[in-house]
Design a protein around this motif. Structure first.
Motif, PDB file in Angstrom:
ATOM      1  N   UNK A  38      -8.990  -0.323 -16.129  1.00  0.00           N
ATOM      2  CA  UNK A  38      -8.399   0.773 -15.357  1.00  0.00           C
ATOM      3  C   UNK A  38      -9.325   1.184 -14.223  1.00  0.00           C
ATOM      4  N   UNK A  39      -8.716   1.560 -13.094  1.00  0.00           N
ATOM      5  CA  UNK A  39      -9.498   1.994 -11.952  1.00  0.00           C
ATOM      6  C   UNK A  39      -8.622   2.598 -10.883  1.00  0.00           C
ATOM      7  N   UNK A  40      -9.160   2.659  -9.662  1.00  0.00           N
ATOM      8  CA  UNK A  40      -8.479   3.288  -8.539  1.00  0.00           C
ATOM      9  C   UNK A  40      -8.579   2.396  -7.301  1.00  0.00           C
ATOM     10  N   UNK A  41      -7.474   2.296  -6.569  1.00  0.00           N
ATOM     11  CA  UNK A  41      -7.473   1.521  -5.331  1.00  0.00           C
ATOM     12  C   UNK A  41      -8.288   2.261  -4.277  1.00  0.00           C
ATOM     13  N   UNK A  42      -9.259   1.566  -3.650  1.00  0.00           N
ATOM     14  CA  UNK A  42     -10.000   2.191  -2.562  1.00  0.00           C
ATOM     15  C   UNK A  42      -9.759   1.516  -1.217  1.00  0.00           C
ATOM     16  N   UNK A  43      -9.072   0.382  -1.213  1.00  0.00           N
ATOM     17  CA  UNK A  43      -8.663  -0.259   0.029  1.00  0.00           C
ATOM     18  C   UNK A  43      -7.604  -1.311  -0.297  1.00  0.00           C
ATOM     19  N   UNK A  44      -6.831  -1.693   0.706  1.00  0.00           N
ATOM     20  CA  UNK A  44      -5.818  -2.729   0.493  1.00  0.00           C
ATOM     21  C   UNK A  44      -5.386  -3.327   1.815  1.00  0.00           C
ATOM     22  N   UNK A  58       4.615 -14.350  -0.310  1.00  0.00           N
ATOM     23  CA  UNK A  58       4.411 -13.382   0.774  1.00  0.00           C
ATOM     24  C   UNK A  58       5.711 -12.643   1.071  1.00  0.00           C
ATOM     25  N   UNK A  59       5.621 -11.406   1.475  1.00  0.00           N
ATOM     26  CA  UNK A  59       4.401 -10.619   1.616  1.00  0.00           C
ATOM     27  C   UNK A  59       3.941 -10.062   0.261  1.00  0.00           C
ATOM     28  N   UNK A  60       2.617  -9.889   0.125  1.00  0.00           N
ATOM     29  CA  UNK A  60       2.047  -9.314  -1.088  1.00  0.00           C
ATOM     30  C   UNK A  60       0.799  -8.518  -0.720  1.00  0.00           C
ATOM     31  N   UNK A  61       0.368  -7.665  -1.650  1.00  0.00           N
ATOM     32  CA  UNK A  61      -0.793  -6.809  -1.418  1.00  0.00           C
ATOM     33  C   UNK A  61      -2.030  -7.363  -2.117  1.00  0.00           C
ATOM     34  N   UNK A  62      -3.141  -7.366  -1.387  1.00  0.00           N
ATOM     35  CA  UNK A  62      -4.455  -7.607  -1.966  1.00  0.00           C
ATOM     36  C   UNK A  62      -5.149  -6.252  -1.975  1.00  0.00           C
ATOM     37  N   UNK A  63      -5.669  -5.870  -3.138  1.00  0.00           N
ATOM     38  CA  UNK A  63      -6.269  -4.543  -3.280  1.00  0.00           C
ATOM     39  C   UNK A  63      -7.733  -4.644  -3.696  1.00  0.00           C
ATOM     40  N   UNK A  64      -8.498  -3.634  -3.319  1.00  0.00           N
ATOM     41  CA  UNK A  64      -9.869  -3.472  -3.782  1.00  0.00           C
ATOM     42  C   UNK A  64      -9.854  -2.308  -4.762  1.00  0.00           C
ATOM     43  N   UNK A  73     -13.689  -4.741  -7.936  1.00  0.00           N
ATOM     44  CA  UNK A  73     -13.057  -6.058  -7.968  1.00  0.00           C
ATOM     45  C   UNK A  73     -11.935  -6.139  -6.938  1.00  0.00           C
ATOM     46  N   UNK A  74     -11.603  -7.358  -6.580  1.00  0.00           N
ATOM     47  CA  UNK A  74     -10.473  -7.644  -5.711  1.00  0.00           C
ATOM     48  C   UNK A  74      -9.338  -8.164  -6.571  1.00  0.00           C
ATOM     49  N   UNK A  75      -8.125  -7.741  -6.281  1.00  0.00           N
ATOM     50  CA  UNK A  75      -6.987  -8.190  -7.073  1.00  0.00           C
ATOM     51  C   UNK A  75      -5.701  -8.148  -6.275  1.00  0.00           C
TER      52      UNK A  75
END
Length: 106
Positions: A38-44, A58-64, A73-75
């Protein structure tokens, strides 16, 4: 879902499983363990022009994600509405990629 990681036996730092030495104290005494996913998105970013192997997704989101245990982590985000500070939870690890859902979607 829990996330596999390595933990330093000397200083208790949490590391990616690909690490062979602690990046804090340089010890090589690492053990495999798991942390809460568990965590929080800080960028995407939203990927529109994807690499060939992901073009059909595509299209899809890459999140930090800043995990609650401190690791970043990147996901991939599996939802449609992504925002900074959204609480997320690891849903799946597929081909060494982390897939996250918003916590309130479960």
């Amino acid at each position: 879902m829990n996330l596999p990681v390595k933990k330093c036996k000397q200083c208790q730092s949490i590391l990616y499983t690909s690490k062979y030495h602690c990046t804090t104290c340089f010890s090589d005494e690492l053990e495999l363990t798991e942390i809460d996913g568990k965590g929080t998105i800080y960028s995407y970013t939203k990927i529109h022009a994807a690499p060939k192997q992901f073009a059909d997704q595509a299209p899809y989101y890459v999140i930090l994600v800043h995990l609650d245990e401190g690791l970043k982590v990147t996901g991939r985000f599996t939802g449609d509405n992504v925002q900074i500070d959204t609480p997320v939870e690891l849903d799946e690890i597929k081909d060494r990629a982390y897939f996250f859902n918003a916590q309130n979607n479960k």
